[in-house]
Design an enzyme around this catalytic site. Structure first.
Site, mmCIF file in Angstrom:
data_model
loop_
_atom_site.group_PDB
_atom_site.id
_atom_site.type_symbol
_atom_site.label_atom_id
_atom_site.label_comp_id
_atom_site.label_asym_id
_atom_site.label_seq_id
_atom_site.Cartn_x
_atom_site.Cartn_y
_atom_site.Cartn_z
ATOM 1 C CE1 TYR A 1 -2.799 -3.255 0.990
ATOM 2 C CE2 TYR A 1 -4.383 -1.482 0.892
ATOM 3 C CZ TYR A 1 -4.102 -2.822 0.882
ATOM 4 O OH TYR A 1 -5.114 -3.740 0.769
ATOM 5 C CG ASP B 1 -7.379 -4.230 3.059
ATOM 6 O OD1 ASP B 1 -8.457 -4.058 3.661
ATOM 7 O OD2 ASP B 1 -7.181 -3.815 1.909
ATOM 8 C CE LYS C 1 3.162 -18.257 1.485
ATOM 9 N NZ LYS C 1 2.296 -19.426 1.730
ATOM 10 C CG ASP D 1 -0.531 -20.255 3.361
ATOM 11 O OD1 ASP D 1 0.063 -19.870 4.369
ATOM 12 O OD2 ASP D 1 0.011 -20.962 2.503
#
Ligand code: ATP
Length: 369
Positions: free
Chosen positions: A125, A250, A192, A226
């Site tokens: 972002y 988000d 991640k 995940d």
């Protein structure tokens, strides 16, 4: 009783309806708030020539606290997101989204009680983007290849994902301090790191470092994003305070909102060292704008967070209690919750739902006197 001046940015779409409802409910809770209304969004573009007029940013700076309705970023007009601009201008580095089960609101679980702490200033972002086919993009691709860092297809567009030590420490510290201040037991960092070693890997490393300072007071663990999503859907009650880099936060915010009844009831806040802007998670919902169909709960619960911030804790608790009571009764539900619960009571308008909340607040206050 203390009085407060708060900047109110009604915003676009359903914002004027949910903001009016929120003002009525805050008044009924008994706090003394003077609202300074300031424009932003597509609605003020014509009059001010800007989606975020300087006067609006100044108004927030003056009052230090604002509550904001949803703001549409006009597509294809060259305007950057107002929400991102406001966060940058005011240094709002934390996005805080508490998520809990409200019985009767259509959630899939009865025992969710978690807080999403999302980093607000960087990650994908950051707005650092290179357009497909531009000279700058070609130069960047050449640079990457010349350094042996990998190869990028020449017809690629590129978005840069910066994750810094500074922002990571700030957001993880905020998560731990929030946990301590609110009697929460655990912070989970989501990442991640196995794939993006230099961005998410850094996030995890710094989170672990910060966690050491809170050992014995607040527990810490981490999840790959995940796996976190699967865990959220299967057993969300295991999470307490969860801290994220911007993008995952988000996505997780909407996921979490969906588990407890949807966007209509999900409150939030953007917080910095000097200023705080409270806002619902949902967007401007143009499909139902102007029809008196919006669910104002998300903005009303955002106002309750704002009242906590202003140390009006009794009024904040009263509002949450009234919201719980109206949902538990189940006779006055807006269309979104009616669908989520499968209820066959006729859908209430935004106004009728607000009337029910105001009546409940008056009843609760009379009971206390
Ligand atoms: P934006 O472009 O401003 O993000 P959007 O329509 O893409 O708007 P949302 O406004 O978040 O995204 O809406 C997604 C869906 O959820 C829409 O169908 C909308 O009607 C519904 N919705 C969102 N907020 C509410 C609310 N407060 N009450 C009822 N329905 C809502």
């Amino acid at each position: 009783m203390a009085s407060h001046t708060v900047t109110l940015i009604p915003g676009d779409g359903i914002g004027s309806e949910t903001s009016a409802a929120m003002q009525r409910v805050v008044a009924a809770s008994g706090v003394d708030i003077t609202w300074e209304v300031a424009p932003a969004g597509a609605a003020c573009l014509e009059e001010y020539g800007a989606v975020l007029p300087d006067s609006t940013v100044e108004a927030v700076r003056r009052n230090k606290v604002a509550i904001k309705g949803p703001i549409t970023t006009p597509v294809g007009t060259g305007f950057r997101s107002v929400n991102v601009a406001l966060r940058k201008a005011l240094g709002l580095y934390v996005c805080l989204r508490p998520v809990w089960s409200i019985p009767g609101a259509g959630g899939r679980y009865a025992d969710v009680d978690l807080v999403i702490v999302r980093e607000n200033s960087e990650d994908l972002y950051a707005g650092i983007e290179f357009e497909e086919g531009s000279d700058d993009t070609r130069e960047l691709i050449d640079f990457v290849e010349a350094r042996g860092a990998g190869s990028i297809r020449p017809d690629s567009g590129i978005s840069i994902k910066p994750i810094s030590v500074t922002a990571t420490r700030n957001i993880v510290e905020y998560a731990f301090e929030y946990a301590l201040a609110h009697g929460r037991r655990k912070v989970t960092a989501v990442h991640k790191a196995n794939i993006m070693k230099h961005s998410d890997g850094l996030f995890l490393r710094e989170a672990r470092e910060v966690a050491k300072r809170y050992e014995g007071r607040v527990a810490f663990d981490d999840r790959i994003v995940d796996a976190f999503c699967m865990n959220m859907v299967m057993d969300p009650a295991q999470f307490d305070v969860v801290v994220f880099p911007n993008l995952y936060g988000d996505i997780a915010s909407d996921l979490a909102a969906g588990l407890v009844g949807g966007l209509g009831i999900a409150p939030g806040a953007n917080i910095g060292r000097d200023y705080a802007v409270f806002e619902a998670v949902h967007g401007s919902a143009p499909d139902i704008a102007g029809k008196n169909l919006a669910n104002p709960t998300a903005e009303i619960l955002s106002a309750a967070m704002m009242l906590d911030h202003l140390r009006e804790r009794e009024a904040a608790a009263l509002i949450r209690q009234a919201v719980s009571a109206v949902y538990a009764q189940g006779t006055c539900l807006t269309g979104d919750i009616r669908r989520a619960t499968g209820s066959d009571v006729p859908a209430a308008t935004c106004t009728a739902f607000t009337d029910a909340l105001v009546a409940e607040l008056e009843r609760l206050r009379a009971e206390r006197e």
